[in-house]
Write a protein that holds these residues in place. Structure first.
Motif, PDB file in Angstrom:
ATOM      1  N   VAL A  61      88.538  70.516  69.004  1.00  0.00           N
ATOM      2  CA  VAL A  61      88.899  71.177  70.256  1.00  0.00           C
ATOM      3  C   VAL A  61      87.665  71.194  71.152  1.00  0.00           C
ATOM      4  O   VAL A  61      86.539  71.047  70.676  1.00  0.00           O
ATOM      5  CB  VAL A  61      89.424  72.614  70.031  1.00  0.00           C
ATOM      6  CG1 VAL A  61      90.683  72.597  69.157  1.00  0.00           C
ATOM      7  CG2 VAL A  61      88.372  73.520  69.418  1.00  0.00           C
ATOM      8  N   THR A  62      87.859  71.388  72.435  1.00  0.00           N
ATOM      9  CA  THR A  62      86.713  71.435  73.337  1.00  0.00           C
ATOM     10  C   THR A  62      85.962  72.749  73.188  1.00  0.00           C
ATOM     11  O   THR A  62      86.537  73.781  72.811  1.00  0.00           O
ATOM     12  CB  THR A  62      87.144  71.285  74.803  1.00  0.00           C
ATOM     13  OG1 THR A  62      87.952  72.404  75.166  1.00  0.00           O
ATOM     14  CG2 THR A  62      87.907  69.985  75.026  1.00  0.00           C
ATOM     15  N   TRP A  69      91.549  79.549  71.977  1.00  0.00           N
ATOM     16  CA  TRP A  69      92.161  79.320  70.659  1.00  0.00           C
ATOM     17  C   TRP A  69      92.063  80.576  69.798  1.00  0.00           C
ATOM     18  O   TRP A  69      93.025  80.950  69.122  1.00  0.00           O
ATOM     19  CB  TRP A  69      91.513  78.134  69.948  1.00  0.00           C
ATOM     20  CG  TRP A  69      92.052  76.818  70.400  1.00  0.00           C
ATOM     21  CD1 TRP A  69      91.397  75.864  71.126  1.00  0.00           C
ATOM     22  CD2 TRP A  69      93.365  76.305  70.163  1.00  0.00           C
ATOM     23  NE1 TRP A  69      92.232  74.805  71.353  1.00  0.00           N
ATOM     24  CE2 TRP A  69      93.441  75.035  70.770  1.00  0.00           C
ATOM     25  CE3 TRP A  69      94.478  76.801  69.491  1.00  0.00           C
ATOM     26  CZ2 TRP A  69      94.596  74.257  70.717  1.00  0.00           C
ATOM     27  CZ3 TRP A  69      95.619  76.020  69.439  1.00  0.00           C
ATOM     28  CH2 TRP A  69      95.672  74.767  70.053  1.00  0.00           C
ATOM     29  N   ARG A  70      90.900  81.227  69.829  1.00  0.00           N
ATOM     30  CA  ARG A  70      90.737  82.472  69.068  1.00  0.00           C
ATOM     31  C   ARG A  70      91.757  83.508  69.537  1.00  0.00           C
ATOM     32  O   ARG A  70      92.408  84.173  68.730  1.00  0.00           O
ATOM     33  CB  ARG A  70      89.316  83.008  69.244  1.00  0.00           C
ATOM     34  CG  ARG A  70      89.030  84.264  68.421  1.00  0.00           C
ATOM     35  CD  ARG A  70      87.633  84.846  68.662  1.00  0.00           C
ATOM     36  NE  ARG A  70      86.574  83.865  68.447  1.00  0.00           N
ATOM     37  CZ  ARG A  70      85.918  83.225  69.433  1.00  0.00           C
ATOM     38  NH1 ARG A  70      86.220  83.457  70.706  1.00  0.00           N
ATOM     39  NH2 ARG A  70      84.970  82.360  69.137  1.00  0.00           N
ATOM     40  N   GLY A  90      77.758  72.942  67.233  1.00  0.00           N
ATOM     41  CA  GLY A  90      79.205  73.071  67.173  1.00  0.00           C
ATOM     42  C   GLY A  90      79.631  74.419  66.602  1.00  0.00           C
ATOM     43  O   GLY A  90      78.816  75.166  66.047  1.00  0.00           O
ATOM     44  N   HIS A  91      80.901  74.723  66.737  1.00  0.00           N
ATOM     45  CA  HIS A  91      81.442  75.999  66.265  1.00  0.00           C
ATOM     46  C   HIS A  91      82.773  75.735  65.576  1.00  0.00           C
ATOM     47  O   HIS A  91      83.554  74.892  66.021  1.00  0.00           O
ATOM     48  CB  HIS A  91      81.642  76.956  67.444  1.00  0.00           C
ATOM     49  CG  HIS A  91      81.963  78.349  67.028  1.00  0.00           C
ATOM     50  ND1 HIS A  91      81.000  79.245  66.624  1.00  0.00           N
ATOM     51  CD2 HIS A  91      83.143  78.991  66.947  1.00  0.00           C
ATOM     52  CE1 HIS A  91      81.582  80.389  66.318  1.00  0.00           C
ATOM     53  NE2 HIS A  91      82.890  80.256  66.504  1.00  0.00           N
ATOM     54  N   SER A  92      83.057  76.454  64.496  1.00  0.00           N
ATOM     55  CA  SER A  92      84.314  76.335  63.753  1.00  0.00           C
ATOM     56  C   SER A  92      84.974  77.688  63.589  1.00  0.00           C
ATOM     57  O   SER A  92      84.293  78.699  63.390  1.00  0.00           O
ATOM     58  CB  SER A  92      84.069  75.753  62.354  1.00  0.00           C
ATOM     59  OG  SER A  92      83.639  74.420  62.423  1.00  0.00           O
ATOM     60  N   PRO A 108      82.785  69.944  69.360  1.00  0.00           N
ATOM     61  CA  PRO A 108      81.827  68.842  69.195  1.00  0.00           C
ATOM     62  C   PRO A 108      80.424  69.328  68.828  1.00  0.00           C
ATOM     63  O   PRO A 108      80.118  70.516  68.907  1.00  0.00           O
ATOM     64  CB  PRO A 108      81.821  68.170  70.568  1.00  0.00           C
ATOM     65  CG  PRO A 108      83.124  68.534  71.190  1.00  0.00           C
ATOM     66  CD  PRO A 108      83.427  69.912  70.673  1.00  0.00           C
ATOM     67  N   ASN A 109      79.589  68.385  68.444  1.00  0.00           N
ATOM     68  CA  ASN A 109      78.164  68.565  68.133  1.00  0.00           C
ATOM     69  C   ASN A 109      77.881  69.104  66.745  1.00  0.00           C
ATOM     70  O   ASN A 109      76.785  69.571  66.476  1.00  0.00           O
ATOM     71  CB  ASN A 109      77.461  69.432  69.181  1.00  0.00           C
ATOM     72  CG  ASN A 109      77.524  68.810  70.552  1.00  0.00           C
ATOM     73  OD1 ASN A 109      77.339  67.606  70.694  1.00  0.00           O
ATOM     74  ND2 ASN A 109      77.816  69.610  71.556  1.00  0.00           N
ATOM     75  N   VAL A 110      78.846  69.029  65.854  1.00  0.00           N
ATOM     76  CA  VAL A 110      78.619  69.511  64.498  1.00  0.00           C
ATOM     77  C   VAL A 110      77.716  68.557  63.720  1.00  0.00           C
ATOM     78  O   VAL A 110      76.784  68.980  63.052  1.00  0.00           O
ATOM     79  CB  VAL A 110      79.960  69.717  63.760  1.00  0.00           C
ATOM     80  CG1 VAL A 110      79.735  70.025  62.297  1.00  0.00           C
ATOM     81  CG2 VAL A 110      80.739  70.841  64.423  1.00  0.00           C
TER      82      VAL A 110
END
Length: 117
Positions: A61-62, A69-70, A90-92, A108-110
């Motif tokens: 997701v962006t 989303w949360r 990145g964040h999950s 992104p960026n994970v």
């Protein structure tokens, strides 16, 4: 599973057979296939389809959409098991689907790859 993935994650159903499988479109070039292992892991299918035990799926997701989303998960009373900010940025967000599978929304960026992941 169909109601969860179509209602909560807004995935479009592209094929289904009641009690057997449901297929979802995920973005322009990917699909999520969910099989009922009780009806698709029999010997007459080769190779057999379905799995036992919880699995894991991640949806990219962006970064800009992670907060909405949360909020969507909270609004549908979906328990967030964990959130994690990765060292490269990145964040999950992790939660469970009705089958007990771990579902991850990931920005992104994970991994720091050239394509942004």
């Amino acid at each position: 599973m169909e109601a969860f993935y179509s209602r909560i994650l807004s995935l479009r159903v592209i094929a289904k057979e009641a009690g057997r499988h449901v297929f979802f479109m995920v973005g322009p070039g990917s699909m999520l296939l969910i099989f009922n292992p009780e009806t698709t892991s029999h010997a007459h299918l080769f190779p057999s389809h379905g799995a036992t035990g919880p699995g894991h799926v991640a949806f990219g997701v962006t970064t800009e959409s992670i907060d909405s989303w949360r909020e969507q998960l909270i609004a549908h009373a979906i328990e967030i098991e964990k959130e994690h900010t990765w060292p490269k940025g990145g964040h999950s967000i992790y939660f469970r689907d009705p089958g007990g599978n771990s579902v991850e929304l990931i920005t992104p960026n994970v991994w720091g790859t050239r394509n942004g992941w």
